[in-house]
Design an enzyme around this catalytic site. Sequence first.
Site, PDB file in Angstrom:
ATOM      1  N   LYS A  18       0.635  46.589 -11.642  1.00  0.00           N
ATOM      2  CA  LYS A  18       0.885  45.512 -10.665  1.00  0.00           C
ATOM      3  C   LYS A  18       1.151  44.183 -11.370  1.00  0.00           C
ATOM      4  CE  LYS A  18      -3.184  43.231 -11.286  1.00  0.00           C
ATOM      5  NZ  LYS A  18      -3.343  41.887 -11.803  1.00  0.00           N
ATOM      6  N   ASP A 149      -8.790  45.778  -8.069  1.00  0.00           N
ATOM      7  CA  ASP A 149      -7.370  46.117  -7.977  1.00  0.00           C
ATOM      8  C   ASP A 149      -7.117  47.584  -7.625  1.00  0.00           C
ATOM      9  OD1 ASP A 149      -6.668  43.528  -8.665  1.00  0.00           O
ATOM     10  OD2 ASP A 149      -6.536  43.982 -10.810  1.00  0.00           O
TER      11      ASP A 149
HETATM   12  O1  C5P Z   1     -13.271  44.108 -10.093  1.00  0.00           O
HETATM   13  P1  C5P Z   1     -12.812  44.155 -11.516  1.00  0.00           P
HETATM   14  O2  C5P Z   1     -13.562  45.133 -12.350  1.00  0.00           O
HETATM   15  O3  C5P Z   1     -11.338  44.285 -11.638  1.00  0.00           O
HETATM   16  O4  C5P Z   1     -13.146  42.704 -12.115  1.00  0.00           O
HETATM   17  C1  C5P Z   1     -13.397  42.474 -13.495  1.00  0.00           C
HETATM   18  C2  C5P Z   1     -14.135  41.162 -13.637  1.00  0.00           C
HETATM   19  O5  C5P Z   1     -13.282  40.081 -13.271  1.00  0.00           O
HETATM   20  C3  C5P Z   1     -15.357  41.008 -12.748  1.00  0.00           C
HETATM   21  O6  C5P Z   1     -16.511  41.516 -13.360  1.00  0.00           O
HETATM   22  C4  C5P Z   1     -15.459  39.496 -12.596  1.00  0.00           C
HETATM   23  O7  C5P Z   1     -16.033  38.913 -13.741  1.00  0.00           O
HETATM   24  C5  C5P Z   1     -14.001  39.058 -12.598  1.00  0.00           C
HETATM   25  N1  C5P Z   1     -13.464  38.899 -11.231  1.00  0.00           N
HETATM   26  C6  C5P Z   1     -13.814  37.772 -10.490  1.00  0.00           C
HETATM   27  N2  C5P Z   1     -13.305  37.600  -9.232  1.00  0.00           N
HETATM   28  C7  C5P Z   1     -12.460  38.494  -8.693  1.00  0.00           C
HETATM   29  C8  C5P Z   1     -12.065  39.653  -9.424  1.00  0.00           C
HETATM   30  C9  C5P Z   1     -12.596  39.826 -10.702  1.00  0.00           C
HETATM   31  O8  C5P Z   1     -14.583  36.940 -10.970  1.00  0.00           O
HETATM   32  N3  C5P Z   1     -11.975  38.296  -7.477  1.00  0.00           N
END
Ligand code: C5P
Length: 311
Positions: A18, A149
Amino acid sequence: MTAPVLTEPPVRVRVPAKINLGLAVGPIGADGYHPLTTVFQAVSLYDEIVASRVEPGEFTLSMSGEGSEHLPVDDTNLAIRAAKLLLQRAGDPLFDGVHLTIRKGIPVAGGMAGGSADAAGALLACSVLWDTDTTPDDLRELGAELGADVPFCLMGGTAVGVRRGDQLTPALSRGTYHWVLAIAEEGLSTPAVYRRFDEMAEAGEITPSADLDDTLLTALAAGDPHRLGPLLRNDLAEPAFALRPALRTVLEAGLAHGAVGGLVSGSGPTVALLAADETSAVDLSTALSGEGVCRTVRRVAGPVPGARLMS
Ligand code: C5P
């Protein structure tokens, strides 16, 4: 590693990367996440996930492709976590086990949802392999538990994401957009980029806001890259530039070579450059390759569908 049981054919899935065409980031919440409004587009760069049945209770993984040697193949890998979560919620522990083979085409730690794509692929492939009674909505809900995502990687196309980016609404996008991706030598950590975002917010250098106005969506619906180009926006770009100043040079080089717009993809470091059409994308990718400002250059198109079974 247990050999796959050969009587049952493996299930093959491919999942796109993406780009965030717009990413408005609000102040960090009590849950440690940042509220977002984002416009996702799935592009034609894929990871392939193959699921083969093995002994019940066994979960193994092998990976290939550039950068995959840096990824864990144990229970901490998001694809294995996805398979186990599906088993817990919808599978049969007495019968189910899986060996996953992942071929990475999406850059590792590139801001293009590579890890989430593998989780999405594992969910879909295992649901078919194990014949679980899960709907696309069920899979998206499980996906949201694994990473922000993952639901979009399942869905694909073009969509607006709110909350953590996991609450999705499909968006109208006319035509095909041609992108040139400048892929960096080394990845960036998403949490590190968000941390830098928080530091910049605290220092008053940026004002977090999850509001994204409609002009980007109107341009997408019109199908005009010249209109879309100047509206591309990513609030994580400044923290990514702060951590990796060379990314600004990559973006500037792309714009100098005729891109109608460009931005850091997600938390970076991949830079996505929008071309006016396919011919301009070919010229842009040749010119950018010649500059030597990044590890590699890839030409992709979007939108494309999300996770799909391969025949
Ligand atoms: O959800 P995902 O594993 O993709 O996110 C990785 C990290 O990115 C999370 O642990 C967080 O620190 C940060 N994040 C965030 N806010 C979001 C998405 C991700 O702070 N909306």
